[in-house]
Motif scaffolding. Structure first.
Motif, PDB file in Angstrom:
ATOM      1  N   LEU A   1       0.830  -1.217   0.000  1.00 61.42           N
ATOM      2  CA  LEU A   1       0.000   0.000   0.000  1.00 61.42           C
ATOM      3  C   LEU A   1       0.862   1.264   0.000  1.00 61.42           C
ATOM      4  O   LEU A   1       0.543   2.243  -0.677  1.00 61.42           O
ATOM      5  CB  LEU A   1      -0.958  -0.002   1.204  1.00 61.42           C
TER       6      LEU A   1
ATOM      7  N   GLY B   1       1.575   4.190  -3.129  1.00 59.26           N
ATOM      8  CA  GLY B   1       1.156   5.564  -2.863  1.00 59.26           C
ATOM      9  C   GLY B   1      -0.264   5.683  -2.323  1.00 59.26           C
ATOM     10  O   GLY B   1      -0.869   6.750  -2.375  1.00 59.26           O
ATOM     11  N   VAL B   2      -0.818   4.595  -1.809  1.00 59.04           N
ATOM     12  CA  VAL B   2      -2.177   4.655  -1.245  1.00 59.04           C
ATOM     13  C   VAL B   2      -2.179   5.434   0.070  1.00 59.04           C
ATOM     14  O   VAL B   2      -3.104   6.182   0.366  1.00 59.04           O
ATOM     15  CB  VAL B   2      -2.755   3.227  -1.051  1.00 59.04           C
ATOM     16  N   CYS B   3      -1.131   5.253   0.860  1.00 61.03           N
ATOM     17  CA  CYS B   3      -1.012   5.992   2.122  1.00 61.03           C
ATOM     18  C   CYS B   3       0.438   5.931   2.584  1.00 61.03           C
ATOM     19  O   CYS B   3       1.261   5.265   1.966  1.00 61.03           O
ATOM     20  CB  CYS B   3      -1.962   5.419   3.182  1.00 61.03           C
TER      21      CYS B   3
ATOM     22  N   ASP C   1       0.518   6.327   8.256  1.00 62.75           N
ATOM     23  CA  ASP C   1      -0.909   5.989   8.160  1.00 62.75           C
ATOM     24  C   ASP C   1      -1.160   4.505   8.435  1.00 62.75           C
ATOM     25  O   ASP C   1      -2.138   4.142   9.091  1.00 62.75           O
ATOM     26  CB  ASP C   1      -1.450   6.312   6.754  1.00 62.75           C
ATOM     27  N   ILE C   2      -0.277   3.653   7.896  1.00 57.75           N
ATOM     28  CA  ILE C   2      -0.421   2.207   8.139  1.00 57.75           C
ATOM     29  C   ILE C   2      -0.343   1.931   9.635  1.00 57.75           C
ATOM     30  O   ILE C   2      -1.177   1.220  10.200  1.00 57.75           O
ATOM     31  CB  ILE C   2       0.717   1.418   7.436  1.00 57.75           C
TER      32      ILE C   2
ATOM     33  N   ALA D   1      -3.392   3.169  11.346  1.00 56.56           N
ATOM     34  CA  ALA D   1      -4.545   2.308  11.043  1.00 56.56           C
ATOM     35  C   ALA D   1      -4.537   1.056  11.919  1.00 56.56           C
ATOM     36  O   ALA D   1      -5.572   0.631  12.420  1.00 56.56           O
ATOM     37  CB  ALA D   1      -4.545   1.915   9.565  1.00 56.56           C
TER      38      ALA D   1
ATOM     39  N   GLU E   1     -13.258 -10.147  -2.528  1.00 58.56           N
ATOM     40  CA  GLU E   1     -12.859  -9.113  -3.496  1.00 58.56           C
ATOM     41  C   GLU E   1     -11.540  -8.457  -3.082  1.00 58.56           C
ATOM     42  O   GLU E   1     -10.691  -8.172  -3.917  1.00 58.56           O
ATOM     43  CB  GLU E   1     -13.928  -8.025  -3.564  1.00 58.56           C
ATOM     44  N   TRP E   2     -11.384  -8.191  -1.785  1.00 60.12           N
ATOM     45  CA  TRP E   2     -10.127  -7.579  -1.315  1.00 60.12           C
ATOM     46  C   TRP E   2      -8.965  -8.538  -1.533  1.00 60.12           C
ATOM     47  O   TRP E   2      -7.885  -8.129  -1.945  1.00 60.12           O
ATOM     48  CB  TRP E   2     -10.225  -7.170   0.174  1.00 60.12           C
TER      49      TRP E   2
ATOM     50  N   ASP F   1      -7.796  -8.503  -4.945  1.00 63.79           N
ATOM     51  CA  ASP F   1      -7.116  -7.247  -5.287  1.00 63.79           C
ATOM     52  C   ASP F   1      -5.725  -7.141  -4.638  1.00 63.79           C
ATOM     53  O   ASP F   1      -4.973  -6.203  -4.894  1.00 63.79           O
ATOM     54  CB  ASP F   1      -7.997  -6.071  -4.831  1.00 63.79           C
TER      55      ASP F   1
ATOM     56  N   LEU G   1      -5.685   9.936   5.977  1.00 61.61           N
ATOM     57  CA  LEU G   1      -6.113  10.433   4.674  1.00 61.61           C
ATOM     58  C   LEU G   1      -5.598   9.489   3.594  1.00 61.61           C
ATOM     59  O   LEU G   1      -4.393   9.430   3.342  1.00 61.61           O
ATOM     60  CB  LEU G   1      -5.498  11.819   4.487  1.00 61.61           C
TER      61      LEU G   1
ATOM     62  N   GLN H   1      -4.882   8.228  -0.145  1.00 60.36           N
ATOM     63  CA  GLN H   1      -4.556   9.008  -1.352  1.00 60.36           C
ATOM     64  C   GLN H   1      -5.137   8.439  -2.635  1.00 60.36           C
ATOM     65  O   GLN H   1      -5.224   9.140  -3.648  1.00 60.36           O
ATOM     66  CB  GLN H   1      -3.032   9.115  -1.506  1.00 60.36           C
ATOM     67  N   LYS H   2      -5.493   7.148  -2.631  1.00 62.95           N
ATOM     68  CA  LYS H   2      -6.039   6.509  -3.844  1.00 62.95           C
ATOM     69  C   LYS H   2      -7.183   5.598  -3.433  1.00 62.95           C
ATOM     70  O   LYS H   2      -7.057   4.854  -2.458  1.00 62.95           O
ATOM     71  CB  LYS H   2      -4.976   5.611  -4.499  1.00 62.95           C
TER      72      LYS H   2
ATOM     73  N   VAL I   1      -8.890   2.424  -3.217  1.00 61.35           N
ATOM     74  CA  VAL I   1      -8.652   0.995  -3.460  1.00 61.35           C
ATOM     75  C   VAL I   1      -9.715   0.202  -2.697  1.00 61.35           C
ATOM     76  O   VAL I   1     -10.274   0.685  -1.716  1.00 61.35           O
ATOM     77  CB  VAL I   1      -7.245   0.533  -2.994  1.00 61.35           C
ATOM     78  N   LYS I   2      -9.981  -1.002  -3.169  1.00 55.74           N
ATOM     79  CA  LYS I   2     -11.009  -1.836  -2.522  1.00 55.74           C
ATOM     80  C   LYS I   2     -10.644  -2.133  -1.073  1.00 55.74           C
ATOM     81  O   LYS I   2      -9.533  -2.571  -0.794  1.00 55.74           O
ATOM     82  CB  LYS I   2     -11.147  -3.161  -3.270  1.00 55.74           C
TER      83      LYS I   2
ATOM     84  N   HIS J   1     -10.285  -0.001   1.297  1.00 51.98           N
ATOM     85  CA  HIS J   1      -9.506   1.075   1.935  1.00 51.98           C
ATOM     86  C   HIS J   1      -8.173   0.528   2.463  1.00 51.98           C
ATOM     87  O   HIS J   1      -7.548  -0.287   1.782  1.00 51.98           O
ATOM     88  CB  HIS J   1     -10.324   1.755   3.042  1.00 51.98           C
ATOM     89  N   VAL J   2      -7.729   0.926   3.659  1.00 53.29           N
ATOM     90  CA  VAL J   2      -6.419   0.483   4.155  1.00 53.29           C
ATOM     91  C   VAL J   2      -6.549  -0.586   5.249  1.00 53.29           C
ATOM     92  O   VAL J   2      -6.054  -1.707   5.121  1.00 53.29           O
ATOM     93  CB  VAL J   2      -5.587   1.688   4.670  1.00 53.29           C
TER      94      VAL J   2
END
Lengths: 318, 318
Positions: free
Chosen positions: A210, A214-216, A220-221, A224, A263-264, A267, B186, B188-189, B191-192, B194-195
């Motif tokens: 992730l 660039g998702v976070c 953030d990880i 979370a 689904e996750w 992905d 927050l 940024q993209k 994705v299925k 989320h995080v």
């Protein structure tokens, strides 16, 4: 199982020293060996730090901290030769380097020099006992006794034998750890990474993916996890939490969540570490740490672990 | 962002009721709507239970518990029509069913009936805001505000907008949650999952796989997590823990662990849920629960969460 009076610690790095402190705190004589220069000095220093944690955990102790440490250190002996460390050991906890060639050589030495019915438990996080025990005399008492870092605080010990291990020694090792207040689990099949490291590496893979995509951010990880599902994982594991995810229990929760979860999973991509990716992830991690200021993260974590362990004991959590 | 006085809760099941208790405890007027029969009665019951947790969390309160609950319940209004619940709401927290057709219909109604600059935050765990906001008037104030169960206790809120969301509303939602003591991140993209749910489902997959393969029991998985890495995840996330896995820090730990970890990743298989597998996993879970005796697992978990949150606050953990 024979009565245990002396435990030998083979390999006294971070894991070995933490085990040494744990066994000392349980009242055992501890004999230690490590070929590294300064090993004896480093072991003594580390053991004193870890004993401080254990003193805090066991609030019923009447002695003061310094007496506690001094008394227990009297039970610790360091030897320059491996044969001397194991010759009258009743249980051996091995924490050598994670290379199969070194491990096989080490176990040949261990088994030739210790009593034939002494259990040898390996802290190996990745190697299989079936491979480790190949060149040994009396390989039937060699088991996995894989702790989690830091072993003096974390209760989990993963146990399994190899092809040549006898069932009774596996059971004995399990009972031994349990009698010391550890939480052993008995693994039924040899798989890479045992159980807890596979679960842990599943999280790592997605955590690295992730951030790489660039998702976070790395921060953030961590936020979370520690402010979300991680809070629950110090209390109940994935199965009990799934039971609580729906008022009708586990099965209803799975029926509700199964489709999006699948689904996750679909992905979630394979992930290959490269030097560039490691640099990027390290850079993110150091930025996060910089924002946390000057605090000693290791000390903070161990303090928090002590409080969490006390909370778990108070509420009698499984 | 406009000043928030009234928060509307749309959908008052377990998640919505928990949000309602949280917003009440923060001093807001709360207007609620849910089409289910008995919804008003169930909401009132659930909110009272959750307010008890929040009262315990905020030890500085001088009032007694009953006064606290009675006072706050006076600020809760339940409406039989969605338009009445949202017409003067300053912030909307939506917790409807996880079906995109229902969600789109719901958002068309919401956006037609609430003030045009009121932020609408969705608790959706799986759907994308870009899909949800398609048929709305003023879609630019629709954001994800995804909590973790139970939202009145867990600080994490995942935030992201859809294609039509304006950046300033995303920022406003972030600041709003943060001002209430939540820990928003927050994303940024889109994705299925989320995080956090992706991280969580990575663990689930391996946890289900290992039990399905007969490597260990569901109880063993839970023991491995709660007495091993899970203990650390309530304290620090995967990145800070990796930093502490080696005395030289994150990069050295990755160099040390990278090779075995990549092997474990390669050994981790895709997993497809079937009704038979769900039955087997449920059976394992119920056996484990049976061994735990009569205790109320939900209450135990919430008590433990409260203690863990206090510990995290005391040590100022990130």
């Amino acid at each position: 199982m024979k009565s245990v009076n002396k435990v030998a610690i083979i390999g006294t790095g971070v894991i070995g020293a933490s085990w040494a402190a744990f066994y000392l705190s349980q009242g055992f004589q501890v004999s230690a060996f490590d070929p590294a220069p300064d090993a004896e000095h480093n072991l003594s220093n580390r053991v004193q730090i870890y004993l401080r944690d254990l003193f805090e955990l066991e609030e019923h102790k009447l002695d003061d901290l310094q007496t506690y440490i001094t008394d227990l250190l009297n039970n610790l002996s360091f030897y320059g030769h491996i044969a001397d460390a194991v010759k009258d050991a009743d249980f051996i906890q091995e924490n050598g380097p994670e290379r199969i060639d070194l491990k096989k050589h080490l176990y040949a030495q261990l088994t030739q020099n210790c009593p034939r019915d002494t259990i040898i438990a390996s802290s190996s996080s990745g190697l299989k006992i079936s491979d480790i025990q190949q060149d040994c005399v009396y390989p039937e008492r060699i088991v996995l006794g894989h702790p989690f870092n830091p072993p003096h605080l974390l209760p989990l010990v993963e146990i399994i034998g190899g092809e040549k291990t006898q069932a009774r020694y596996i059971q004995d090792a399990f009972e031994f750890y349990r009698s010391l207040g550890k939480k052993p689990i008995l693994i039924q099949k040899e798989v890479k990474g045992h159980v807890a490291n596979r679960l842990q590496s599943a999280i790592w893979r997605e955590a690295f993916y992730l951030v790489s995509e660039g998702v976070c951010s790395a921060e953030d990880i961590d936020t979370a996890i520690t402010n979300g599902p991680g809070l629950r994982w110090a209390i109940f594991g994935p199965y009990l939490n799934m039971q609580l995810a729906n008022q009708q229990g586990f099965k209803a929760a799975m029926h509700h969540l199964g489709e999006p979860m699948s689904e996750w999973w679909a992905d979630m991509k394979p992930y290959a570490l490269t030097e560039e990716k490691i640099d990027m992830l390290d850079n993110e991690t150091q930025q996060f740490i910089h924002k946390l200021g000057d605090r000693n993260l290791q000390e903070t974590r161990n303090q928090a672990l002590l409080k969490t362990l006390k909370m778990r004991a108070e509420l009698d959590l499984p």
